[in-house]
Design a protein around this motif. Structure first.
Motif, PDB file in Angstrom:
ATOM      1  N   ARG A 277      -7.974  -0.362  -9.124  1.00  0.00           N
ATOM      2  CA  ARG A 277      -7.337  -1.668  -9.294  1.00  0.00           C
ATOM      3  C   ARG A 277      -7.623  -3.127  -9.925  1.00  0.00           C
ATOM      4  NH1 ARG A 277      -3.206  -0.973  -4.240  1.00  0.00           N
ATOM      5  NH2 ARG A 277      -2.771   1.479  -4.333  1.00  0.00           N
TER       6      ARG A 277
ATOM      7  N   GLN B 204       0.619  -1.054  -0.164  1.00  0.00           N
ATOM      8  CA  GLN B 204       0.118  -0.221   0.008  1.00  0.00           C
ATOM      9  C   GLN B 204       0.827   1.469  -0.181  1.00  0.00           C
ATOM     10  OE1 GLN B 204      -2.466  -0.339   3.619  1.00  0.00           O
ATOM     11  NE2 GLN B 204      -3.949  -1.087   2.541  1.00  0.00           N
TER      12      GLN B 204
ATOM     13  N   GLU C 131      -8.966   1.798  -4.694  1.00  0.00           N
ATOM     14  CA  GLU C 131      -8.811   0.318  -4.410  1.00  0.00           C
ATOM     15  C   GLU C 131      -9.494  -0.210  -5.430  1.00  0.00           C
ATOM     16  OE1 GLU C 131      -7.050  -1.472  -2.374  1.00  0.00           O
ATOM     17  OE2 GLU C 131      -5.911   0.262  -2.382  1.00  0.00           O
TER      18      GLU C 131
ATOM     19  N   ASP D 133      -9.990   6.736  -1.286  1.00  0.00           N
ATOM     20  CA  ASP D 133      -8.717   5.821  -0.645  1.00  0.00           C
ATOM     21  C   ASP D 133     -10.446   4.359  -1.706  1.00  0.00           C
ATOM     22  OD1 ASP D 133      -6.185   6.784   0.051  1.00  0.00           O
ATOM     23  OD2 ASP D 133      -7.249   6.414   1.946  1.00  0.00           O
TER      24      ASP D 133
END
Length: 145
Positions: A145, A40, A142, A138
Motif C-alpha cells: 500500500r 481495513q 500492507e 496481510d
C-alpha cells in the motif's frame, strides 16, 4: 470472591501537549480519527477467529497429554495408599505388582509424549500454519500500500 474489572485504558497524551481546560483534567479526551485512512478489508490478526480455534486445540492437546501421564501416576499413588495388599501381591516369582506398575510409568510417559506430538501434528500445526500464511499475506498487502 468478587471480580473487579480492570480500569479503563485511556488514550496516551504526549507530555508536550498542553492540557485542555474545557472539562475536568481527569476526563479522557477523545482522539479524532486520522483523516485519509482507508478502512481495513480484513479483520486484524489479534481478533481472528482462527486464533481462538488454535488456543482451543492447544488447550485440548495439553489436557490429553497431562491427564495421560498424571492420571496414571495418581492411579498408582491411590493404589499404593489404599490397596497395599494388591500392590504387594506377586505377578510372577518375586515381581510385586507395585514394582511392575511403577516400571510401566516410563512407557506411559512416552505414550503421553507421543500423544502430544501426534495431536500437535494432526490438529494444532495445520491451524498455526494457516494463521502464519494469513499473517504473511496481510503483511504483504500492507507493505504494497
Amino acid at each position: 470472591m468478587s471480580y473487579d474489572p480492570p480500569p479503563p485504558s485511556y488514550p496516551y497524551r504526549p507530555p508536550d501537549s498542553m492540557p485542555s481546560y474545557d472539562s475536568y483534567p481527569w476526563v479522557p479526551q477523545q482522539e479524532p480519527e486520522p483523516a485519509g485512512r482507508r478502512p481495513q478489508r480484513h479483520t486484524a490478526l489479534g481478533h481472528h477467529s482462527d486464533l481462538r480455534v488454535l488456543r482451543g486445540a492447544y488447550r485440548r492437546q495439553r489436557r490429553v497429554a497431562t491427564l495421560t501421564a498424571l492420571g496414571y501416576f495418581v492411579l498408582f499413588l491411590i493404589l499404593s495408599a489404599f490397596a497395599p495388599s494388591f500392590m504387594t501381591s506377586t505377578v510372577t516369582d518375586g515381581l510385586p505388582t507395585g514394582l511392575l506398575l511403577a516400571l510401566v510409568q516410563v512407557p506411559v510417559t512416552w505414550l503421553a509424549i507421543a500423544l502430544y506430538e501426534q495431536t500437535a501434528r494432526r490438529r494444532v500445526d495445520p491451524i498455526a500454519d494457516r494463521i502464519r500464511k494469513q499473517a504473511e499475506l496481510d503483511a504483504r498487502r500492507e507493505g504494497s500500500r
